[in-house]
Design a protein around this motif. Structure first.
Motif, PDB file in Angstrom:
ATOM      1  N   PRO A 177       0.898  -1.451  -0.068  1.00 61.17           N
ATOM      2  CA  PRO A 177       0.059  -0.148   0.474  1.00 61.17           C
ATOM      3  C   PRO A 177       0.711   1.403  -0.001  1.00 61.17           C
ATOM      4  O   PRO A 177       2.020   1.336   0.561  1.00 61.17           O
ATOM      5  CB  PRO A 177      -1.121  -0.313   1.070  1.00 61.17           C
ATOM      6  N   ARG A 178       0.627   2.773  -0.473  1.00 60.05           N
ATOM      7  CA  ARG A 178       0.980   3.231  -0.312  1.00 60.05           C
ATOM      8  C   ARG A 178       1.572   3.751   0.551  1.00 60.05           C
ATOM      9  O   ARG A 178       2.760   4.259   0.978  1.00 60.05           O
ATOM     10  CB  ARG A 178       0.192   4.357  -0.686  1.00 60.05           C
ATOM     11  N   SER A 179       0.974   4.026   1.735  1.00 61.18           N
ATOM     12  CA  SER A 179       1.909   4.264   3.044  1.00 61.18           C
ATOM     13  C   SER A 179       2.845   3.403   3.690  1.00 61.18           C
ATOM     14  O   SER A 179       3.732   4.211   4.080  1.00 61.18           O
ATOM     15  CB  SER A 179       0.360   4.436   4.047  1.00 61.18           C
ATOM     16  N   GLN A 180       3.303   2.245   2.956  1.00 61.67           N
ATOM     17  CA  GLN A 180       4.041   1.516   3.279  1.00 61.67           C
ATOM     18  C   GLN A 180       5.257   1.427   1.993  1.00 61.67           C
ATOM     19  O   GLN A 180       6.604   1.203   2.068  1.00 61.67           O
ATOM     20  CB  GLN A 180       4.018   0.083   3.135  1.00 61.67           C
ATOM     21  N   MET A 181       5.318   2.205   0.847  1.00 56.54           N
ATOM     22  CA  MET A 181       5.749   2.732   0.001  1.00 56.54           C
ATOM     23  C   MET A 181       7.039   3.288   0.381  1.00 56.54           C
ATOM     24  O   MET A 181       7.152   5.013   0.503  1.00 56.54           O
ATOM     25  CB  MET A 181       5.111   3.381  -1.034  1.00 56.54           C
ATOM     26  N   ALA A 182       8.426   3.251   0.063  1.00 54.54           N
ATOM     27  CA  ALA A 182       9.738   3.935   0.233  1.00 54.54           C
ATOM     28  C   ALA A 182       9.786   4.187  -0.959  1.00 54.54           C
ATOM     29  O   ALA A 182      10.148   3.893  -1.952  1.00 54.54           O
ATOM     30  CB  ALA A 182      11.092   2.632   0.868  1.00 54.54           C
ATOM     31  N   GLY A 195       0.002   2.365  -4.335  1.00 56.23           N
ATOM     32  CA  GLY A 195       1.080   1.061  -4.025  1.00 56.23           C
ATOM     33  C   GLY A 195       1.697   0.885  -5.324  1.00 56.23           C
ATOM     34  O   GLY A 195       1.702   1.390  -6.448  1.00 56.23           O
ATOM     35  N   LEU A 196       2.412  -0.707  -4.697  1.00 60.69           N
ATOM     36  CA  LEU A 196       3.298  -0.869  -6.206  1.00 60.69           C
ATOM     37  C   LEU A 196       3.408  -2.440  -5.814  1.00 60.69           C
ATOM     38  O   LEU A 196       2.720  -3.241  -4.873  1.00 60.69           O
ATOM     39  CB  LEU A 196       4.527  -0.231  -5.930  1.00 60.69           C
ATOM     40  N   ILE A 197       3.530  -3.024  -6.896  1.00 60.66           N
ATOM     41  CA  ILE A 197       3.737  -4.596  -6.759  1.00 60.66           C
ATOM     42  C   ILE A 197       5.305  -4.618  -7.854  1.00 60.66           C
ATOM     43  O   ILE A 197       5.326  -4.437  -8.734  1.00 60.66           O
ATOM     44  CB  ILE A 197       2.576  -4.990  -7.559  1.00 60.66           C
ATOM     45  N   VAL A 232      10.065  10.018  -6.474  1.00 60.28           N
ATOM     46  CA  VAL A 232       8.740  10.601  -7.007  1.00 60.28           C
ATOM     47  C   VAL A 232       9.164  12.322  -6.438  1.00 60.28           C
ATOM     48  O   VAL A 232      10.230  12.557  -6.360  1.00 60.28           O
ATOM     49  CB  VAL A 232       7.745  10.796  -5.731  1.00 60.28           C
ATOM     50  N   ASN A 233       8.092  13.156  -7.045  1.00 63.52           N
ATOM     51  CA  ASN A 233       8.524  14.935  -7.290  1.00 63.52           C
ATOM     52  C   ASN A 233       7.136  15.029  -6.419  1.00 63.52           C
ATOM     53  O   ASN A 233       6.367  15.296  -6.968  1.00 63.52           O
ATOM     54  CB  ASN A 233       8.146  15.092  -8.760  1.00 63.52           C
ATOM     55  N   GLU A 234       8.023  15.632  -5.180  1.00 64.14           N
ATOM     56  CA  GLU A 234       7.287  16.544  -4.424  1.00 64.14           C
ATOM     57  C   GLU A 234       6.338  15.553  -3.630  1.00 64.14           C
ATOM     58  O   GLU A 234       5.955  15.235  -2.165  1.00 64.14           O
ATOM     59  CB  GLU A 234       6.598  17.299  -4.484  1.00 64.14           C
ATOM     60  N   ASP A 235       4.951  14.237  -3.737  1.00 63.79           N
ATOM     61  CA  ASP A 235       4.351  13.673  -3.753  1.00 63.79           C
ATOM     62  C   ASP A 235       4.142  11.975  -3.632  1.00 63.79           C
ATOM     63  O   ASP A 235       4.748  12.421  -5.102  1.00 63.79           O
ATOM     64  CB  ASP A 235       2.834  14.170  -2.663  1.00 63.79           C
ATOM     65  N   LYS A 236       3.461  11.205  -3.344  1.00 67.31           N
ATOM     66  CA  LYS A 236       3.719   9.997  -4.404  1.00 67.31           C
ATOM     67  C   LYS A 236       2.871  10.233  -4.980  1.00 67.31           C
ATOM     68  O   LYS A 236       2.345   8.521  -6.280  1.00 67.31           O
ATOM     69  CB  LYS A 236       3.246   8.982  -2.899  1.00 67.31           C
ATOM     70  N   ASP A 237       1.551  11.082  -5.815  1.00 65.30           N
ATOM     71  CA  ASP A 237       1.009  10.758  -6.763  1.00 65.30           C
ATOM     72  C   ASP A 237       1.805  11.017  -8.134  1.00 65.30           C
ATOM     73  O   ASP A 237       1.530  11.126  -9.306  1.00 65.30           O
ATOM     74  CB  ASP A 237      -0.065  11.385  -6.523  1.00 65.30           C
ATOM     75  N   HIS A 238       2.589  11.572  -7.768  1.00 68.56           N
ATOM     76  CA  HIS A 238       3.805  12.303  -9.146  1.00 68.56           C
ATOM     77  C   HIS A 238       4.647  11.472  -9.199  1.00 68.56           C
ATOM     78  O   HIS A 238       5.756  11.670  -8.420  1.00 68.56           O
ATOM     79  CB  HIS A 238       4.319  13.483  -8.797  1.00 68.56           C
ATOM     80  N   ILE A 239       4.898   9.851 -10.401  1.00 69.60           N
ATOM     81  CA  ILE A 239       6.362   9.594 -10.139  1.00 69.60           C
ATOM     82  C   ILE A 239       6.880  10.002 -11.448  1.00 69.60           C
ATOM     83  O   ILE A 239       6.041   9.914 -11.793  1.00 69.60           O
ATOM     84  CB  ILE A 239       5.862   8.132 -10.553  1.00 69.60           C
ATOM     85  N   GLY A 260      -5.130  -3.132  16.616  1.00 72.36           N
ATOM     86  CA  GLY A 260      -6.245  -3.080  15.916  1.00 72.36           C
ATOM     87  C   GLY A 260      -6.543  -2.472  14.784  1.00 72.36           C
ATOM     88  O   GLY A 260      -7.596  -2.633  13.725  1.00 72.36           O
ATOM     89  N   HIS A 261      -4.913  -2.489  13.448  1.00 67.20           N
ATOM     90  CA  HIS A 261      -4.832  -2.846  12.749  1.00 67.20           C
ATOM     91  C   HIS A 261      -3.925  -2.480  11.926  1.00 67.20           C
ATOM     92  O   HIS A 261      -3.125  -3.178  12.222  1.00 67.20           O
ATOM     93  CB  HIS A 261      -5.246  -0.984  11.786  1.00 67.20           C
ATOM     94  N   MET A 262      -3.627  -2.415  10.827  1.00 65.01           N
ATOM     95  CA  MET A 262      -2.327  -3.595  10.380  1.00 65.01           C
ATOM     96  C   MET A 262      -1.351  -1.788  10.671  1.00 65.01           C
ATOM     97  O   MET A 262      -1.598  -1.005   9.750  1.00 65.01           O
ATOM     98  CB  MET A 262      -1.792  -3.647   9.032  1.00 65.01           C
ATOM     99  N   PRO A 263       0.246  -2.154  11.412  1.00 69.88           N
ATOM    100  CA  PRO A 263       0.568  -1.131  11.548  1.00 69.88           C
ATOM    101  C   PRO A 263       1.773  -1.054  10.540  1.00 69.88           C
ATOM    102  O   PRO A 263       1.863  -2.305   9.393  1.00 69.88           O
ATOM    103  CB  PRO A 263       1.437  -1.028  12.682  1.00 69.88           C
ATOM    104  N   VAL A 264       2.208   0.034  10.087  1.00 76.09           N
ATOM    105  CA  VAL A 264       2.760   0.376   9.210  1.00 76.09           C
ATOM    106  C   VAL A 264       4.873   0.411  10.052  1.00 76.09           C
ATOM    107  O   VAL A 264       4.434   0.970  11.509  1.00 76.09           O
ATOM    108  CB  VAL A 264       3.392   1.660   8.323  1.00 76.09           C
ATOM    109  N   LYS A 265       5.861   0.128   9.167  1.00 79.49           N
ATOM    110  CA  LYS A 265       6.887   0.838   9.664  1.00 79.49           C
ATOM    111  C   LYS A 265       7.047   1.984  10.481  1.00 79.49           C
ATOM    112  O   LYS A 265       6.537   2.905  10.024  1.00 79.49           O
ATOM    113  CB  LYS A 265       7.895   0.541   9.002  1.00 79.49           C
ATOM    114  N   GLY A 266       7.568   1.645  11.378  1.00 78.06           N
ATOM    115  CA  GLY A 266       8.504   3.188  12.455  1.00 78.06           C
ATOM    116  C   GLY A 266       6.384   3.118  13.425  1.00 78.06           C
ATOM    117  O   GLY A 266       6.890   4.011  14.643  1.00 78.06           O
ATOM    118  N   GLU A 267       5.640   2.786  13.471  1.00 78.60           N
ATOM    119  CA  GLU A 267       4.369   3.009  14.488  1.00 78.60           C
ATOM    120  C   GLU A 267       5.160   2.221  15.690  1.00 78.60           C
ATOM    121  O   GLU A 267       5.174   0.880  15.909  1.00 78.60           O
ATOM    122  CB  GLU A 267       3.250   1.904  13.828  1.00 78.60           C
ATOM    123  N   SER A 268       4.751   2.845  17.056  1.00 75.78           N
ATOM    124  CA  SER A 268       4.839   1.768  18.596  1.00 75.78           C
ATOM    125  C   SER A 268       3.946   1.867  19.166  1.00 75.78           C
ATOM    126  O   SER A 268       3.257   2.549  18.529  1.00 75.78           O
ATOM    127  CB  SER A 268       5.980   2.745  19.479  1.00 75.78           C
TER     128      SER A 268
END
Length: 288
Positions: free
Chosen positions: A73-78, A175-177, A104-111, A246-254
């Motif tokens: 998912p987008r939130s986990q894209m490096a 996201g990416l695959i 990207v250029n500024e944000d993930k919507d601009h690849i 209570g949800h699938m956490p992303v890297k860095g959440e504690s």
């Protein structure tokens, strides 16, 4: 008249099994339930082993999947920003250990394109050479969320690319695959040289910091950290942490549990992989 051939029974079973498979393909079934039943029966009769059964089932499963089902998912894209200098994004490369990164250029919507890490080497070895990140990018392959996974795997192989950017119906990046994401659906989790060695469930990083596999059995974790997490709630420490989030956490959440701080060190869109466990500095129970 009786048949004295001791192998006739097994021969008949194999012939019957092959005839049933042939019948399924000849009839061109509209669903895969019959074929799945044949695979299960072949495994039960020891005609194929469990690993082969799992891979066959994985192949059948991806024929019903879409890119949205297994994408990162987008939130986990490096990602790397096109304007970042090498000294800024080099830590990102070292931390994630991927071979490819969306730029990207500024944000993930601009690849802007895809960076293949090995392409940097020729410039890193010649520091006097002037170059820009934009000059070494590969084109980004864009696919819709609805793209069939089996068709995408065919594209990966035929067109020889390994990553695709997934977009929603409005053109936003969702996201990416990668080809590895698809192969893992068939053969299971693929470990590489950067993954923790199996068996090293708990590794001490410092006096109060530990690296813990999310699949560490809960009884082992409780014994190592003198905790009392309920083994009826989950069988692994990852299950306990996931339930608490209570949800699938992303890297860095504690999150804090049982007097410990759990920080997600590695996760994918399906499960937790690795946790960083931080003990209070006054606690010396496992500081050996």
């Amino acid at each position: 008249m009786s048949d004295d051939n001791p192998h006739s029974g097994r021969g008949s079973a194999v012939k019957s099994w092959l005839e049933r498979i042939a019948a399924i393909f000849t009839a061109e079934p509209q669903d895969l339930s019959d074929l799945q039943a044949i695979i299960a029966e072949a495994n039960a009769r020891a005609l194929i082993d469990t690993d082969t059964k799992g891979m066959l089932q994985g192949v059948l499963a991806i024929s019903k999947m879409r890119a949205r089902d297994i994408m990162v998912p987008r939130s986990q894209m490096a990602t790397i920003d096109i304007d970042q200098p090498l000294e800024e994004y080099l830590p990102i490369l070292l931390e994630n250990n991927h071979s490819r990164y969306p730029v990207v250029n500024e944000d993930k919507d601009h690849i802007e394109g895809i960076l293949i890490v090995k392409d940097i080497l020729q410039y890193a070895l010649k520091p006097q050479t002037e170059w820009q990140l934009r000059d070494i990018l590969r084109p980004a392959v864009i696919i819709p969320e609805s793209k069939r996974v089996d068709a995408l795997l065919k594209d990966f192989r035929q067109q020889r690319y390994h990553m695709a950017i997934v977009v929603d119906e409005y053109g936003g990046v969702s996201g990416l695959i990668t080809i590895e994401d698809i192969l893992e659906q068939i053969v299971g989790e693929i470990e590489d040289e950067h993954d923790e060695i199996e068996g090293s469930d708990i590794r001490k990083l410092g006096s109060h910091v530990f690296l813990v596999s999310a699949l560490t059995p809960l009884d082992e974790f409780n014994e190592a950290f003198a905790t009392s997490f309920d083994e009826d709630e989950a069988s692994t420490i990852g299950g306990i942490v996931l339930h608490a989030f209570g949800h699938m956490p992303v890297k860095g959440e504690s999150i804090s549990l049982g007097g410990l701080t759990f920080k997600v060190n590695k996760a994918n869109n399906r499960r937790l992989v690795q946790l960083q466990v931080i003990k209070p500095k006054t606690d010396t129970a496992t500081d050996e």
